[in-house]
Scaffold this active site. Structure first.
Site, mmCIF file in Angstrom:
data_model
loop_
_atom_site.group_PDB
_atom_site.id
_atom_site.type_symbol
_atom_site.label_atom_id
_atom_site.label_comp_id
_atom_site.label_asym_id
_atom_site.label_seq_id
_atom_site.Cartn_x
_atom_site.Cartn_y
_atom_site.Cartn_z
ATOM 1 N N CYS A 68 0.841 -1.210 0.000
ATOM 2 C CA CYS A 68 0.000 0.000 0.000
ATOM 3 C C CYS A 68 0.878 1.263 0.000
ATOM 4 C CB CYS A 68 -0.912 -0.003 1.229
ATOM 5 S SG CYS A 68 -2.029 1.416 1.258
ATOM 6 N N CYS A 72 0.555 4.778 6.917
ATOM 7 C CA CYS A 72 -0.069 4.604 8.238
ATOM 8 C C CYS A 72 0.900 3.863 9.174
ATOM 9 C CB CYS A 72 -1.372 3.821 8.100
ATOM 10 S SG CYS A 72 -2.440 4.483 6.800
ATOM 11 N N CYS A 75 0.438 0.174 10.303
ATOM 12 C CA CYS A 75 -0.039 -0.847 9.364
ATOM 13 C C CYS A 75 1.063 -1.687 8.716
ATOM 14 C CB CYS A 75 -0.877 -0.190 8.277
ATOM 15 S SG CYS A 75 -1.656 -1.425 7.202
ATOM 16 N N CYS A 112 -16.618 -9.064 5.713
ATOM 17 C CA CYS A 112 -15.928 -7.789 5.511
ATOM 18 C C CYS A 112 -14.661 -8.003 4.694
ATOM 19 C CB CYS A 112 -15.525 -7.180 6.845
ATOM 20 S SG CYS A 112 -16.881 -7.042 7.996
ATOM 21 N N CYS A 143 -19.580 -6.018 3.654
ATOM 22 C CA CYS A 143 -18.872 -4.800 4.054
ATOM 23 C C CYS A 143 -17.559 -4.788 3.295
ATOM 24 C CB CYS A 143 -18.604 -4.820 5.564
ATOM 25 S SG CYS A 143 -17.653 -3.394 6.149
ATOM 26 N N CYS A 203 -19.439 2.318 8.518
ATOM 27 C CA CYS A 203 -18.693 1.644 9.591
ATOM 28 C C CYS A 203 -17.443 2.479 9.796
ATOM 29 C CB CYS A 203 -18.336 0.210 9.167
ATOM 30 S SG CYS A 203 -17.212 -0.614 10.319
ATOM 31 N N ARG A 275 -17.994 -2.185 17.908
ATOM 32 C CA ARG A 275 -17.259 -3.442 17.687
ATOM 33 C C ARG A 275 -15.945 -3.467 18.448
ATOM 34 N NH1 ARG A 275 -17.198 -3.649 12.435
ATOM 35 N NH2 ARG A 275 -19.295 -4.499 12.541
#
Ligand code: SAM
Ligand code: DTB
Ligand code: SF4
Length: 330
Positions: A68, A72, A75, A112, A143, A203, A275
């Site tokens: 990616c 972040c 991550c 998801c 999702c 979400c 959640r």
């Protein structure tokens, strides 16, 4: 579906109003309550809105892993860090649906699918739409989390029947710049607005335990609660520390502070699903039980999150059984 149908200030039913005008001081005061007072308040709000002995179960799959371009700091899928997660291509639709069938058999009601993209290309959206349609044909909620979306892409996903789009604010606007430099807070808010405008359930939550302060946790939750409509799902992740990422080695968050974040989310967003998300593997059964007491009513079920591990389904079922908790029907 648990979409909030009415979010006005004056509700004729006598139910407490769903508010969107929380001040920083009010939210901070909730965080600062004595622990028992906060849990009592959160549990009261929870029981006014939900069956307190039901937990919804979602299963995750990484449909496009690693490589990616975003940075972040938490991550393992960022190409900026060496976290041992090789970049892969988007999975084939049938392989995704095989996994979804397994998740359904194990007891999940929502599937998801996550992709390590900054934002999807239009041709990626078409492939994801096929996955969404396939998941819905299995009788599960769908999702996806694909990064930033244009208004048109959100509309296309809505047309395919997508139930939820996950896009987290992650932390307070002030702390955000310390965690991610390749996009800004407004980019995230713009995508959330596109998702909402397309009629897809939102979400949206964040991560705690990244070195932020209580004030940042309060501001994250206040930002979510003051959106024009509360996210229908609010994932609260405890940082999963992965070697090779900049946040590896951070001071872990005290368990009571994590439970406080769950409780404040429940009080601020009374009708949303809260959640208890990433980080459960490092939590005791007792901490998880406190999270349920504080108003968490959803978990990720399955031995894997996206790239990291999650408790084994058998041990989760044993815990829910000990607590007398049942699966929430769709
Ligand atoms: N790339 C898309 C994006 O960031 O919006 C979707 C996938 S991304 C992995 C989904 C979410 O997973 C992130 O927003 C973050 O909140 C959460 N996440 C990622 N790594 C994590 C970690 N190590 N611990 C806890 N949560 C994490
Ligand atoms: C969310 O808030 N948490 C999930 C889901 N949305 C996509 C992701 C957790 C990822 C944990 C790190 C990993 O497994 O790569
Ligand atoms: Fe990319 Fe999402 Fe990971 Fe950020 S959280 S590096 S955008 S996969």
């Amino acid at each position: 579906m648990r979409a909030e149908d009415s979010q006005s200030h004056t509700e004729p039913t006598g139910a407490p109003a769903v508010r969107h005008d929380w001040s920083a001081e009010e939210v901070r005061a909730l965080f600062d309550l004595p622990f028992s007072d906060l849990i009592y308040l959160a549990q009261t709000v929870h029981r006014e809105n939900f069956d307190a002995n039901q937990v919804q179960m979602s299963t995750l799959l990484s449909i496009k892993t690693g490589g990616c371009p975003e940075d972040c700091a938490y991550c393992p899928q960022s190409a900026h860090y060496e976290a041992g997660v090789p970049a892969e291509r988007l999975m084939q639709v049938e392989a995704v649906l095989d996994e979804a069938r397994r998740a359904k058999a194990a007891g999940a009601t929502r599937y998801c699918m996550g992709a390590a993209w900054r934002s999807p290309k239009d041709r990626d959206i078409e492939a994801v739409c096929d996955m969404v349609e396939g998941v819905r044909a299995l009788g599960m909620e769908s999702c996806v989390t694909l990064g930033m979306l244009s208004a048109g892409q959100a509309e296309r996903l809505a047309e395919a029947g997508l139930d939820y789009y996950n896009h987290n604010l992650d932390t307070s606007e002030e702390f955000y710049g310390k965690i991610i430099t390749t996009r800004n807070y407004q980019d995230r808010l713009d995508t959330l607005a596109h998702v909402r405008a397309a009629g897809i359930n939102v979400c949206c939550g964040g991560i705690v335990g990244m070195g932020e302060g209580r004030g940042d946790r309060a501001e994250l939750l206040r930002t979510l609660a003051n959106l024009p409509q509360h996210p229908e799902s609010v994932p609260i992740n405890n940082l999963v520390q992965v070697e090779g990422t900049p946040l590896h080695g951070s001071e872990p968050l005290d368990a009571f502070e994590f439970v406080r974040a769950i409780a404040v989310a429940r009080v601020l967003m009374p009708r949303s699903m809260v959640r208890l998300s990433a980080g459960r593997e490092d939590m005791s059964d007792e901490t998880q039980a406190l999270c349920f007491l504080a108003g968490a009513n959803s978990i990720f079920l399955g031995d894997k999150l996206l790239t990291t591990t999650n408790p084994l389904p058998d041990s989760d079922m044993a815990l829910l059984d000990k607590l007398g908790v049942e699966a929430m029907p769709i």
